[in-house]
Design an enzyme around this catalytic site. Structure first.
Site, PDB file in Angstrom:
ATOM      1  N   HIS A 231       0.820  -1.208   0.000  1.00  0.00           N
ATOM      2  CA  HIS A 231       0.000   0.000   0.000  1.00  0.00           C
ATOM      3  C   HIS A 231       0.855   1.260   0.000  1.00  0.00           C
ATOM      4  CE1 HIS A 231       0.728   0.764   4.334  1.00  0.00           C
ATOM      5  NE2 HIS A 231       0.588  -0.551   4.506  1.00  0.00           N
TER       6      HIS A 231
ATOM      7  N   CYS B 213       3.057  -4.949   6.783  1.00  0.00           N
ATOM      8  CA  CYS B 213       2.754  -4.840   5.362  1.00  0.00           C
ATOM      9  C   CYS B 213       3.923  -4.213   4.614  1.00  0.00           C
ATOM     10  CB  CYS B 213       1.487  -4.017   5.163  1.00  0.00           C
ATOM     11  SG  CYS B 213      -0.003  -4.904   5.655  1.00  0.00           S
TER      12      CYS B 213
END
EC number: 2.3.2.-
Length: 464
Positions: free
Chosen positions: A423, A439
């Site tokens: 992301h 992440c």
């Protein structure tokens, strides 16, 4: 059409290039009778540029290249009896990619090339907290939880198309650059960063500072091209830039749309307060423009001392980055040790590379091989204290609206391992320098570029 305005930084770089040329390359006067000056369109020049009008460089074949003050190639000196041969003409610079076209009302360039208005990378309707991208077989809009999950009644939906065939699992070996950049003037570092950005090998934010992100990008460029470049050779860097869009720093006129926003006064730390905002928008014109031109916000301000960015018509200096890379990425390697993401095509060749923030000791990233499940542009974010970390005193599920300053930035690429994904980020200058919650974080522009090259089923490998 040549640019009408010469930026002071560009002039400084060109002057440094000129001073670095060997004496033979700086000799002025008419070329030899058995040579011709060939313009980029293949025509023979009927005059010889005068001293003071151009900088003389050398191409990879050792031929003289005449570059004007705006970074444009005027002509290449060739043997008269061979300039028509394809083996020579292929070295001529490519046609203009639109950087010299007039800007449109939004401050970008037309469809002919050059910059694109950053807003077109974030389609959607303000206020839709579940993400605002069209439904189709490859893009699904669902709310997100912290650094991972797609909130859907506790269940993960299956990807809508079959995963591609497994790709070879070999870990890429990226060699260290043979020649490391040394202490250089800031303008030359900017030129190097812009060069790498245009090549699709991201140095992260363009900030005029040497660091690990630049070193990693140089190594990745070497893997992608098979070439070795001397990052301390300003002449070569400037020559390559002249082929791919011109000067590394250009003038930009702030538009009414730039000044209008929308903007928010500030982004609060507390998630409950974030949830009350209409959107996780930019907080200033400088933040918005810095991200559009891949720059560190502080560097943008320092490049334009005394400028009022809120006034339309103000002319400022900005980086001149490349257009987004395109292609079909079939395999992604997230290298935890290098803090870098590599994107490969079906032929196994490297398409792009990005500095990344990948996990931490407390919240490590996954290991092994996974796949892309879905892609969401400009996603909303669902905070759930039962699934996520405990943030402040918040013990209720919170819906945080979309925007570039949201917890996952402007892009979410969900992985087959629940609660994990690739992301964007509201803090691009920290990419590759801090930890994440497990992440993979990229700058918003890098994450957007990658998102447009992948689809459900793309293989994602995590390596140490």
């Amino acid at each position: 059409m040549k640019r009408a305005i010469l930026t002071s930084l560009g002039l400084a770089v060109l002057l440094s290039v000129a001073s670095a040329l060997p004496a033979a390359a700086q000799g002025w006067g008419r070329y030899q009778s058995d040579s011709v000056l060939v313009a980029p369109d293949g025509a023979i020049l009927d005059y010889t540029p005068r001293a003071g009008e151009v900088v003389i460089s050398r191409d990879q074949m050792g031929r003289r290249v005449y570059i004007d003050r705006y970074g444009n190639i005027i002509a290449t000196e060739m043997r008269r009896d061979s300039y028509r041969e394809p083996s020579i003409n292929r070295y001529l610079p490519p046609p203009s990619r639109g950087y010299d076209q007039p800007r449109d009302a939004a401050g970008g360039y037309g469809s002919g090339g050059g910059y694109r208005d950053y807003r077109q990378y974030r389609p959607g309707e303000p206020g839709d907290i579940t993400g605002t991208v069209p439904r189709d077989s490859s893009i699904i809009r669902l709310p997100l939880n912290e650094d991972g999950g797609i909130m859907d009644d506790g269940e993960e939906k299956e990807a809508s198309i079959e995963p591609q065939q497994p790709q070879p699992s070999a870990v890429p070996h990226v060699q260290k650059p043979i020649i490391a950049p040394t202490n250089k003037p800031q303008n030359e570092i900017v030129a190097l960063q812009v060069f790498l950005d245009r090549e699709g090998i991201s140095p992260g934010v363009i900030d005029g500072h040497l660091g690990d992100n630049v070193n990693k990008a140089l190594a990745a460029w070497q893997e992608m091209t098979g070439e070795t470049i001397d990052p301390n050779n300003s002449e070569e860097i400037m020559q390559r830039l002249s082929y791919s869009g011109g000067m590394p720093i250009v003038d930009y006129t702030i538009t009414a749309a730039d000044a209008a926003g929308p903007y928010v006064a500030a982004i609060p730390e507390d998630y409950a307060h974030k949830a009350q905002l209409p959107a996780m928008s930019y907080t200033s014109v400088t933040e918005a423009l810095a991200e559009r031109f891949h720059m560190d916000e502080g560097f943008l301000k320092s490049l334009n001392p005394g400028k009022d960015f809120s006034i339309p018509g103000t002319i400022i200096k900005v980086a001149n980055p490349g257009q987004p890379k395109t292609g079909d990425v079939t395999r992604i390697v997230a290298d935890k040790g290098r803090k870098q993401v590599f994107a490969y095509g079906g032929d196994g060749k490297l398409i792009a590379a990005y500095p990344a923030t990948i996990g931490s000791t407390d919240t490590p990233s996954p290991s092994g091989t996974h796949t892309v499940q879905r892609i969401a542009l400009n996603p909303g974010y669902t905070y759930n204290p039962k699934i996520n970390f405990k943030q402040g005193n918040n013990d209720q599920i919170l819906q945080i609206p979309p925007g570039p300053n949201g917890p996952v930035g402007t892009v979410w690429i969900a992985l087959s391992k629940p609660t994990y994904g690739i992301h964007g980020t509201p803090d691009p200058s920290k990419i590759g320098k801090t930890n994440s919650h497990g992440c993979v974080r990229l700058t918003n522009w890098d994450a957007t570029e990658l998102a447009k090259m992948v689809k459900p089923g793309t293989v994602v490998e995590f390596t140490d």
